[in-house]
Design a protein around this motif. Structure first.
Motif, PDB file in Angstrom:
ATOM      1  N   UNK A 248      -4.325   6.849  -2.557  1.00  0.00           N
ATOM      2  CA  UNK A 248      -3.750   5.212  -2.256  1.00  0.00           C
ATOM      3  C   UNK A 248      -4.240   4.348  -3.135  1.00  0.00           C
ATOM      4  N   UNK A 249      -2.879   3.807  -3.481  1.00  0.00           N
ATOM      5  CA  UNK A 249      -2.820   2.997  -4.846  1.00  0.00           C
ATOM      6  C   UNK A 249      -2.673   1.661  -3.760  1.00  0.00           C
ATOM      7  N   UNK A 250      -2.489   0.140  -4.551  1.00  0.00           N
ATOM      8  CA  UNK A 250      -1.947  -0.805  -4.619  1.00  0.00           C
ATOM      9  C   UNK A 250      -0.994  -0.743  -5.354  1.00  0.00           C
ATOM     10  N   UNK A 251       0.282  -1.221  -4.864  1.00  0.00           N
ATOM     11  CA  UNK A 251       0.872  -1.961  -6.322  1.00  0.00           C
ATOM     12  C   UNK A 251       2.073  -3.539  -5.451  1.00  0.00           C
ATOM     13  N   UNK A 252       2.938  -4.363  -6.485  1.00  0.00           N
ATOM     14  CA  UNK A 252       3.126  -5.704  -6.582  1.00  0.00           C
ATOM     15  C   UNK A 252       4.594  -5.005  -7.285  1.00  0.00           C
TER      16      UNK A 252
ATOM     17  N   UNK B 239       0.996  -1.208   0.016  1.00  0.00           N
ATOM     18  CA  UNK B 239      -0.265   0.186   0.287  1.00  0.00           C
ATOM     19  C   UNK B 239       0.837   1.061  -0.061  1.00  0.00           C
ATOM     20  N   UNK B 240       0.422   2.652  -0.752  1.00  0.00           N
ATOM     21  CA  UNK B 240       1.946   2.995  -1.279  1.00  0.00           C
ATOM     22  C   UNK B 240       0.321   4.741  -1.591  1.00  0.00           C
ATOM     23  N   UNK B 241       1.350   5.596  -0.649  1.00  0.00           N
ATOM     24  CA  UNK B 241       0.261   6.591  -0.975  1.00  0.00           C
ATOM     25  C   UNK B 241       1.459   8.294  -1.699  1.00  0.00           C
TER      26      UNK B 241
END
Length: 307
Positions: free
Chosen positions: A236-240, A80-82
């Motif tokens: 907010x985003x979700x990254x891999x 999780x990244x802001x």
């Protein structure tokens, strides 16, 4: 009735997708939050953990890790990244990550301590116009990029050069360290969800929020109401990890899509002051890279530190 049936079908589809994948050698998923993140990310991670585990297809571990060690876990993981972590000293290595989905956005609220010399936004404006260096803007170094831009935008609109502002970036692994350090002469701006409870419990005083309308159930005036247009917000985003296979990426994307379709997720967003911005990566293009570059350039144009 249709809605309930669709959600039930989604849960069955999710279970089938995960069960059919050889990639998932474990039924555990790590949901990683970088150390020093805002309370917003911790709260969203906790909500995601609850919703995904209730699907009974997977067990979720919420893991806090140093920003430069986000992709070292062996089991499947999402980060999780802001947007607040895109610059201004952030140690997150975005080159090793890929966007999976955009999740949520939230407006900013300007807060002061309860013993602040600024009883209203107008008091702060007067001080900024008279001597901007007398106002101490406290921000957490690891999550200050879009917040600095929001403050700079407010300064410009009242006729103050952003380069004349007095920023104090606090080095801490604790979320909201800047808020905790507020005194009578300092101010900060933060995502609504990270300070909403303290405002409602009268532990902090809010001078205004960005956005054109008030947040539902949150009695803090917008800057618009006070004669100033201000629209800054965080997302907010979700990254891999960029090293994962296309098959595993597809499974993780299915998890996120399922999670954001649930009523519990929408309720969490409403309670925290977020608004839904879910969009999968194929609709976003090089979103993170573009945002990073834009923030970097805007900070430099304002005469502020870009790293």
């Amino acid at each position: 009735m249709l809605k309930r049936s669709w959600l039930h079908g989604t849960a069955l589809t999710l279970a089938a997708v995960l069960a059919s994948s050889a990639v998932w050698s474990t039924d555990r998923l790590s949901l990683i939050v970088p150390d020093g993140s805002s309370q917003s990310l911790y709260d969203l991670a906790a909500a995601a953990e609850t919703i995904l585990e209730e699907s009974r297809t997977i067990v979720v571990d919420v893991v806090h890790r140093p920003p430069d060690a986000l992709t070292e876990l062996n089991n499947p993981s999402m980060v999780l990244i802001s947007s607040d972590q895109l610059g201004a000293g952030s140690k997150v290595d975005f080159k090793s990550l890929e966007m999976l989905a955009l999740l949520a956005g939230e407006y900013h609220v300007m807060v002061v301590s309860t013993n602040s010399r600024y009883s209203a936004f107008a008091d702060l404006v007067d001080q900024l116009r008279e001597n901007p260096k007398e106002v101490n803007w406290l921000l957490d170094r690891n999550s200050s990029a879009s917040l600095q831009l929001g403050i700079a935008d407010i300064a410009r609109r009242i006729g103050v050069k952003p380069s004349d502002l007095n920023f104090q970036l606090i080095n801490s692994s604790e979320p909201s360290a800047a808020v905790a350090a507020l005194d009578a002469s300092s101010v900060t701006i933060a995502p609504i969800s990270s300070v909403k409870q303290d405002i409602e419990e009268h532990k902090l005083k809010a001078l205004g929020i960005t956005g054109s309308v008030r947040e539902n159930g949150f009695e803090v005036p917008t800057f618009d109401e006070q004669g100033l247009r201000a629209d800054s917000q965080s997302w907010t985003a979700v990254m891999v990890s960029s090293a994962i296979s296309a098959e595993e990426r597809e499974r993780l994307a299915a998890l996120v899509k399922y999670m954001t379709s649930r009523e519990q997720w929408r309720e969490v967003l409403d309670r925290g002051g977020w608004h839904n911005q879910y969009a999968p990566s194929d609709e976003l293009g090089a979103f993170i890279e573009t945002e990073q570059e834009d923030i970097h350039n805007e900070l430099l144009q304002d005469g502020l530190k870009a790293n």
